[in-house]
Every structure is written in C-alpha cells, then in structure tokens.
Design an enzyme around this catalytic site. Structure first.
Site, PDB file in Angstrom:
ATOM      1  N   CYS A   1       0.528  -1.134  -0.012  1.00  0.00           N
ATOM      2  CA  CYS A   1       0.036  -0.086  -0.190  1.00  0.00           C
ATOM      3  C   CYS A   1       0.887   1.295  -0.094  1.00  0.00           C
ATOM      4  O   CYS A   1       0.487   2.387   0.090  1.00  0.00           O
ATOM      5  CB  CYS A   1      -0.963   0.084   1.324  1.00  0.00           C
ATOM      6  SG  CYS A   1      -2.064  -1.416   1.121  1.00  0.00           S
TER       7      CYS A   1
ATOM      8  N   CYS B   1      -2.739   9.126   6.195  1.00  0.00           N
ATOM      9  CA  CYS B   1      -1.317   8.998   7.084  1.00  0.00           C
ATOM     10  C   CYS B   1      -1.674   9.365   8.403  1.00  0.00           C
ATOM     11  O   CYS B   1      -1.013   8.464   8.989  1.00  0.00           O
ATOM     12  CB  CYS B   1      -0.414  10.061   6.274  1.00  0.00           C
ATOM     13  SG  CYS B   1       0.042   9.647   4.907  1.00  0.00           S
TER      14      CYS B   1
END
Lengths: 147, 366, 337
Positions: free
Chosen positions: A37, A106
């Site tokens: 990913c 994130c």
C-alpha cells in the site's frame, strides 16, 4: 500539492527515529500498514515505572506526510500516560500538520500505530501481572515466563 | 495599429495584446507540466489557477466552472455533445462549429435582422426536452441575440442552454450566472489572446460528459496536458478585456454614417465593433482584395473556410437576396483600433466605390 | 500531417476516428496494457460503444511479444495501437516488426510517438505506420499543439472528432494556432538535425547516472529493458524507500513518481504492474528524464542528492531495517488498510 511548514519540518528533521528493544517488557511496539500500500509505520513506546511514556521511537516507509505524522506522534506521546496517549486522534494530527485531503490516511495510520504500540505494551504487562499474581498466590518461585 | 495598414478583421482574429504576450512568454519560459508534483509543475499549476480566475471573472462564472479547450470550435463541439440531450435546437445563424457538431439539430428561424424568432423557439421547446444553442453575438453581422429572453423560455420548458459567446466575450458584458446559462464558449484569439486556446464554461450543476479520453486533466472534463502558455495568455487577455470595447463604438458609428452601403442587422443590438456592409454591385472578394491593396484588412463573411468564398449562410437565413449578400464585407474593430484606421477604410472604400460605379467595369455582381 | 491540440487529441482522433469510420465492417481494436492513459481511456470508451478491445500484456522488459500480437489480430481488427516509446519506462517497441505484422494482417497500425519523435528515428514507410501521434511539448516545442500523421496511400479514413470550419482537410476544425504550429515545426526541425548527436550524449549521461547510483547504493532495480530504451529515460525502484518521500527530499531535482498525469494519485503505476513489478517495489520507483538541457554536472549532483536521500530514508525505513536483519518482508502478514 503544497505542504505546511510544520509538515516539511517534521519530514526534514524527523524526531525520534530509531528502534527500542522490542523484547523489553516496558516497550510496546506497533507495526501497521503494508508495503504494497506504500506505507508501513513502526512505532515504539517505552513506559517508565511511574506509568508515563518516557521514550518513543519510530521508523516509517511512506510518503512525507506519513513520515511527518509518525514523527509528530512520537513527540506527542512522550510524557503522557498510556491512557492519555490513547486519546490522540487522527484529526488532531491532520489538523496540526495541515494534511491535504489525499493524505488524511497517513494520520489514520499514525493513530493506528500508537494504538497498536499501546495494545502491545498492555498485552505484555498483563502477561507480567498474571505471572506476578501466580507467583504471590502460590508462593512458588519456579514460574517463569519462558516455562 | 499603425495607420499604414488598418487591421479591421478582429472577428477573424484579434492581434495579441502585449499583456497576453508577456504572460505567455513568462509561462513558456518557465515550462513545467501542471500535473507534476514537483515545483516546476506546481508553478505551472499556479499560472493555470490564476488564468482560470481571470476567465471566470470575465464571464461571471466560478473558476471551477471553467474548462480550458483548444479554442471556440472545440468548446462548441464539447457543449453540444456533452450536455447529453438528444434533441438539439440551434439558431439558423450559428457558427459552423455548432451547426456541424449536431448535424441533425433543428434550426430556429431568425428575422430579417438575424434575431431569433422567439415565438418559433417557444413552439419548438414545447415538443420536448432539448438543448438550445444560441450564440451571443453573430460572427458576421455582430447581431446580439435576446439571450435573457431565450434563457427564460428554455428554462420554462426544462431545456438546457448553451451560448457561443466567442464573438461577445470581452466586447460586451457576458454573465453566465446572471443570464442563467448552462454552457458558454469563448475563444482567446477573438479577444486579444493567442490562438489555440479557449474555454467551455460549464455551470457547476449542469450535466456534462466529456468524450475526450485521457489523463483526467481539467477535473476529468478535458484530457490533455494543459497548454500553459496559451492559458496564461487567455487569462491576461480576459482580464485586459474586462473593460470592454466601448471605446470603438464611436468609430463604428462614424464609418456607418460615412458609407452609403446597407448595414445588415442594423435594426438589432450589436457589439460596438462589427459592421456587415454592402457595396452595391461590387463582389465581396473584389472589395477585400482592393481594400487590402489600399492598406485595409477586412473579410468577406467569416474567415473559417479560408480561401474558399461561399455564400453566407447567415445572410441567407436573414432572407437577404443572394446577389446583395455577395456584396457584403465584414468590418470588425478591436482593442487596438484607432480613428486613423477608420479614416483609411472610409477613404479606400469610397475610392473603390467611385472607380467601380463610374467606370462600369465588369466586376459588377450579376 | 494534421495539427491538433496535442498528443491526447491525436490519439483520440486516430483510434476513435478510424474505429468509427470502419465500424460497419470491423469492431476490434488491439492495444497494450502499458499505453498512455489517453489511449487506454479511448479504448474503454470504444468498448462502451460496442467495440471489442484486446489489451496485450507485455513481457517483463516492457516489450510486446510479437507472436502474442500476431495471434490477437483477427479479420475484424480495425487498428492496432502500440506506443513507440513508453512514457514511464522509456522502452522502445519493435515498430518495424509490428508494422509488418499489421500490414500482413491488413489492419491499420497506429503508434503514439509522443515520447519517441525527435528521440529515435521514425519512418512511416519503413515501419508501415498508418497513423502516428506527435506532441509539441515533448520535443521542446510548445504545449497545446500536436500532430497526427494520417497515411494517404493506401488511404486511411477518419471520422473527425472536432467539426466546424473544415480546417486541416476536414479532419480537425478550429482556427489553426499559427505560433504554436511554427513552434512545433521549428522544434521538429532542430530535433531531426540533432537527434544522432543528442542520443549519444544522453546515452553517456544515462550510463553515468546509473553507474553513479549503482556504485553507491545497493538494492536498486531499473524497470524496463535497458537496451531497447531511449537514453533520456531511467525508471528506477529504490527498494525500501517510498517514491513520493524521496521526491520530496530531492528538492533541487524535478523527477516524477509514475507519469505526470497521474502522479497526484496514490496508486502505483499500472505500467510497472503490467511488467510484473511487485506493488511494494512499484511504490519505490522514480522516473528520471534527461534531456537536451541536462548537463554532466547536473547528473552528478542528482546522483549525490539521490544517494544522500535514499540513505537517509532507508535509515528511517522499517522495511530496510527488517531486510538488514534478514527478515523477509513477504513472510509478514501485513494488515490491509
């Protein structure tokens, strides 16, 4: 895409890069994300006898926002109890670093990383407590984690 | 423009404004692909963002509603095909890029001045959902359509409305939201920007599907690396042309008062810069050549079908006799036209007219 | 030669135009999985309107397998669209062989030469190319202009995409942007004149860069064939370092992760995936483009910058740490997120 000064500062001068001994009883390790990913975060906390997080280290494979998010949380958790550290929200991280919308994940990952590190620490200390309890109840000394 | 040569063909293409050239040169020198994330890319992106605001401000739209295209032709094609309505109504005096985009479109008749017949439009709208495409100002005659009224009728009938504002933007006030338009086309080189760039403005909640496949630029509405130089030039020209062309109105009035030919569409509203004028008995091609020799650039009809001169479909739709239509030239002023240019035209036109009428040469139209 | 607004339009016009024109007799298009997005997207549009499209896989080096191509073409195939040079990995497809197969099989051959024109010799006769797309700004000309070559003998017919005043033989209406046409023409002339010398110079720079990186860094992989490749391209995976973070570090260098069109998105490159590059490695790749303004000095600076930042980022990479400890990252069960 333009980044905030705080984000760039954390990317260029990341705080608390490094590794703590993952086998140590007072260290909790969280490893989240996946290489496929494009993000992997390893976040570690060291909890002192007073119950406060006395050290935190990270290593991150990921974009600048992922590096900055993990660097930031290592700063934030230090000096906090694990209960306090657990209340850190991804939205706070995203807001502080002014993450662009495509980079919100994130901050989610950073929150996951701190939660995973805390969970690991708790699992270790629960084990330790179990052992201590058994020891005091039975009065025997042969019980050892490795038995 | 210096009076040694009077360029009076701004509706074909308007000379590049110095501010537009400066903006282009700056953008072209800087380079950068606006989709790249590095700083060269981001700088290019910033130029595009600025130009998008400048274009939006010119036509009363939001920046996000502006889609850059390679020009007015592409913008018109995109609007007519992208609105998703199978039934399309176009005025009989539209530009070829509208007429040919949907060849089967029904034609709305115009009156003797070239103004859309509103009663006819209303009848056609009653037949079912449609896309209406009517230009703001005509490229050959300048005639301005009653857009507000057309929008009102179209809205009442649930139709979508596109306006080709290529010849109007920067010359008269154009306001997408004020008028309630769904789609609006404009072209840079008609308002002092560079050729090769234009825009389709798509109202935020209007349906739109692109048929241009590719890299997803322009919010998936028009693929292809953005023409950053052209876009910067368009933006600067759009900003410079916000003050309009009111300054040239006096020039047009002066030339129309000085020359005896018939002015087509004189009974309708027109932008201050366009005159479609006949010289009785003299073919348009003859006039264009003679005036060119006399230091004046004008055109016979529209410049698109460059070289080949065919009968004007616009004048035909207005019911003008073909023999008379064949004597019509288009005089179009622009941002750098000065009175000396007009004086030069008047002198050259009168000189030609006198020569022809006095010598009865064989150049007379049939 | 038809002037268009750029290679995207040229590709749209070539593929859609020819497919639409011959749709009564033919309904099949062959292309590859590594084409530029605008070709793939055009093909997808065609599928929606009833065409069949075969997306050929490529080999590990990025090149199309000619036997696979030959077998994919049927008597219903109207056009084969294969790019001359890939925009991400710079590999050069065997155009002459592809052209020969297309001619034998009586199908049109379109090539997207946006990244090839001016960099490698192209010859529409020798290569049997029927349609060829060119971009202005990829050959140091301006943006907003491109061209499409359309063969006259035997004649290729197209349905135009943009209609109106009938400019460009009716293939492409709209006022021609004279300054852009002139810019493209001049750029093409200069490229043609300087191509040989420039290719040699770039080859040296490419080798210099690769040697510099290989000397100072371990675990780097060049994606795509190194021989059948334009000298101005390097596409490199820097294992254990995420590409975007590397780009953010090397501030003095403009490079890209993936192609520019899509670099704002976070998906790894579909081109690298088609080559069989694992996703984790695809995330570590950078495309480095060298051109006529690139100097030896710049290459050396770039190498230094890349080495410095790769080392810095590896020092903070948990994957690098695991690799040093001998842990196989594939053995770990990663949670998807």
């Amino acid at each position: 895409m333009s980044y905030s000064e705080k984000l760039i500062d954390h990317y260029e001068n990341p705080r608390n890069i490094g590794t703590l001994d993952k086998n140590s009883e007072d260290v909790g390790t969280g490893l989240v994300g996946a290489p496929a990913c494009g993000d992997v975060m390893k976040l570690q906390i060291k909890v002192g006898a007073d119950g406060l997080i006395e050290d935190a280290k990270f290593k991150t494979f990921g974009c600048g926002s992922a590096i900055a998010s993990s660097s930031l949380v290592t700063e934030w958790v230090k000096g906090k109890t694990i209960d306090e550290a657990e209340t850190i929200k991804n939205t706070d991280i995203a807001k502080h670093l002014a993450l662009p919308p495509v980079k919100i994940h994130c901050s989610v990952l950073a929150e996951d990383a701190i939660k995973a590190a805390i969970a690991d620490y708790r699992a270790k200390s629960a084990k330790k407590d179990d052992i201590t309890d058994t020891r005091s109840d039975s009065g025997h000394e042969h019980a050892h984690p490795n038995d | 423009m210096s009076a040694a040569y009077a360029y009076l063909d701004h509706n074909a293409t308007s000379p590049l404004r110095p501010v537009a050239l400066d903006a282009m040169v700056e953008a072209l020198r800087a380079g950068g692909n606006p989709s790249s994330v590095h700083r060269a890319g981001r700088a290019a992106r910033a130029r595009i963002d600025r130009a998008r605001r400048q274009v939006a401000d010119l036509v009363g739209a939001l920046p996000a509603e502006v889609v850059f295209t390679s020009g007015g032709t592409e913008a018109n094609n995109m609007a007519l095909r992208g609105a998703g309505r199978r039934r399309v109504l176009v005025s009989a005096v539209e530009h070829e890029s509208v007429l040919k985009a949907v060849p089967e479109a029904a034609r709305i008749a115009v009156d003797g001045d070239g103004v859309v017949d509103l009663a006819a439009l209303e009848r056609m709208l009653a037949e079912g959902p449609a896309l209406v495409s009517v230009m703001f100002a005509n490229n050959e005659t300048g005639v301005i359509q009653p857009i507000a009224e057309i929008v009102r009728l179209a809205r009442a009938a649930g139709a979508l409305i596109h306006c080709d504002a290529v010849q109007a933007a920067g010359k008269v006030a154009v306001d997408l939201h004020g008028l309630g338009l769904d789609y609006l086309s404009l072209s840079a080189h008609k308002l002092g920007g560079p050729p090769g760039i234009g825009a389709l403005v798509v109202r935020a909640d209007a349906p739109f599907a692109t048929d241009r496949a590719g890299g997803g630029q322009e919010s998936n509405r028009r693929a292809g690396t953005e023409n950053v130089g052209g876009i910067a030039g368009l933006g600067a020209a759009a900003e410079a042309s916000r003050s309009g062309l009111d300054g040239v109105a006096g020039m047009r009035d002066r030339l129309e008062a000085s020359l005896p030919g018939r002015v087509f569409g004189a009974g309708a509203a027109r932008p201050p810069n366009t005159t479609c004028l006949s010289m009785p008995g003299v073919k348009a091609e003859t006039q264009v050549m003679a005036l060119d020799l006399g230091g004046v650039a004008v055109s016979a009809g529209s410049a698109c079908s460059s070289g080949k001169v065919s009968r004007s479909a616009v004048l035909a739709a207005m019911g003008i006799d073909p023999a008379e239509a064949a004597t019509a030239i288009r005089i179009s002023c622009g941002w750098n036209t000065v009175f000396e240019d007009i004086e030069r035209l008047i002198a050259a036109w009168q000189g030609l007219y006198i020569r022809v009428t006095q010598s009865d040469i064989s150049q007379r139209a049939a | 030669m038809i002037f268009t607004s750029g290679a995207t339009e040229s590709n749209n016009l070539a593929i859609r135009g020819v497919a639409e024109f011959y749709k009564d007799r033919k309904n099949h298009v062959v292309t590859t999985m590594t084409e530029h997005k605008c070709v793939l997207d055009t093909c997808r549009h065609l599928e929606q309107s009833g065409f069949e499209v075969t997306y050929l896989p490529v080999q590990k080096n990025g090149l199309v397998d000619l036997e696979v191509l030959r077998n994919a073409i049927t008597d219903r195939t109207v056009v084969v669209s294969i790019m001359a040079v890939n925009n991400e990995i710079g590999v050069i497809q065997p155009l002459e062989e592809i052209g020969k197969i297309c001619r034998e099989k009586k199908t049109f051959f379109h090539t997207d030469a946006a990244q090839a024109a001016g960099k490698i010799p192209l010859d529409v006769e020798k290569m049997n190319i029927d349609l060829m797309s060119i971009s202005g700004h990829k050959i140091y000309g301006p943006k907003g202009i491109g061209a499409l070559y359309v063969r006259r003998k035997p004649r290729v017919r197209l349905v135009p995409l943009i209609v109106g005043g009938g400019q460009e033989r009716g293939f492409r209406s709209g006022t021609l942007p004279t300054p852009l046409c002139v810019g493209l023409g001049e750029a093409a002339e200069i490229c043609a004149k300087e191509m040989d010398g420039e290719a040699k110079r770039l080859k040296k720079l490419q080798e210099r860069m690769l040697k510099g990186l290989n000397d100072k860094l371990s675990d780097i992989v060049v994606n795509g064939d190194l021989e059948q490749r334009i000298p101005g391209n390097l596409n490199i995976s820097f294992a254990y370092v995420e590409g975007e973070s590397l780009m953010m570090g090397i501030k003095g260098l403009s490079v890209s992760s993936g192609s520019a069109c899509t670099s704002a998105s976070l998906e790894p490159s579909y081109v690298l995936r088609a080559l069989g590059v694992e996703e984790d490695m695809a995330h570590t790749s950078l495309r480095i483009g060298l051109g006529r303004f690139t100097t030896e000095q710049e290459v050396d600076t770039a190498v230094d910058e890349l080495v410095r930042h790769v080392n810095k980022l590896r020092a903070m990479s948990p994957l690098w740490e695991m690799a040093q400890e001998g842990i196989d990252i594939k053995s770990i069960e990663w949670a998807a997120h």
